[in-house]
Scaffold this motif. Structure first.
Motif: not given
Length: 297
Positions: A272-297
């Motif tokens: 999952v890839v995003w722009n460094p400027r969005d490190d604090e963006d709530p929506a982008v970070q919610a998506f990256t956290q969702s990716c980690s949650e799903v693939v690590r189940r």
């Protein structure tokens, strides 16, 4: 005086190519259309921009002055449009997710569901990109985050979180002499023509040609494609073979093609890839956290 950016893009293409025919090919328009647009721009600026000859076109002094400023001007305009679209998407609570081919495989729907639990008032819009843009719209701000195959050109400039890896296979036309093998050594494929992504995709193209595993043997290119459907058709029609993720056998199985495990090439990775400027963006970070949650189940 208002100048259409279309005229400036035409001018920039002619200035870069030094040739009207090549500029027309780059812009996917006819040569007469390019000539007409250049004349319109010259009329607007009230100065000749090119000197024409049988060898091509050369910038005049006025043309050189304009050419030195146009690329930055167009880049600023493209950035402004992209930022405006991003603001509109945020205002509508839409997260734009880019991907190429099968995205995160079967995990994609679970990732979107996990994101919806984190952000119940938000919607995910998926945007599939051609292989000519291995960042799937990140580089042009068309999307906010992307599910990508690694590596891709300019990867170091982005935040990348590895999600999973999988073996690669080789896709063959069903009539290929190797089609009935249980597995294939990659060195047995060195002399085969390959269906590849466009050359300008750089590292992406090299990776899917397994250039590092060829030990100096240059690949033969049988066809160049930008979209999965064209890629599959080129293989089925016998123009070449191709390496693919193992999961391609689940997503792209069809008559005329076989998918065979290949030995001697590295695994492919999805991140999952995003722009460094969005490190604090709530929506982008919610998506990256969702990716980690799903693939690590």
């Amino acid at each position: 005086m208002d100048v259409d950016t279309r005229l400036l893009r035409c001018f920039a293409a002619v200035a870069a190519e030094g040739n009207l025919t090549r500029a027309a090919e780059q812009l996917f328009v006819s040569q007469p259309a390019v000539t007409k647009q250049i004349k319109q721009l010259e009329a607007l600026v009230r100065a000749p921009l090119f000197t024409r000859s049988h060898a091509g076109v050369t910038l005049t002094e006025a043309g050189c002055s304009l050419a030195s400023r146009v690329p930055a001007l167009l880049a600023d305009w493209d950035r402004l449009i992209a930022e405006t679209r991003t603001a509109a998407a945020r205002g509508s609570r839409v997260l734009r997710v880019g991907y190429i081919a099968s995205a995160a495989n079967e995990a994609t729907q679970d990732i979107i569901a996990a994101f919806s639990r984190r952000k119940p008032s938000w919607r995910v819009d998926m945007f599939q990109s051609s292989w000519s843009d291995p960042t799937a719209g990140l580089d042009t701000n068309i999307v906010d985050v992307a599910l990508l195959r690694l590596p891709f050109p300019g990867q170091e400039a982005w935040r990348v979180e590895l999600l999973f890896s999988e073996p690669r296979c080789v896709v063959l036309p069903s009539m290929h002499p190797f089609a009935d093998r249980e597995k294939i050594e990659f060195r047995d494929l060195w002399d085969e023509p390959f269906v590849s992504a466009p050359e300008e995709t750089g590292r992406w193209r090299d990776y899917w040609l397994a250039s590092d595993e060829r030990h100096g043997n240059q690949p033969r290119i049988g066809a160049v494609t930008e979209h999965p459907e064209d890629w599959l058709n080129a293989i089925a029609n016998g123009y070449g073979i191709a390496l693919a993720p193992e999961s391609a056998a689940r997503f792209y199985q069809r008559p005329g093609l076989v998918f065979v495990p290949v030995v001697g090439v590295s695994k492919t990775q999805v991140g999952v890839v995003w722009n460094p400027r969005d490190d604090e963006d709530p929506a982008v970070q919610a998506f990256t956290q969702s990716c980690s949650e799903v693939v690590r189940r």
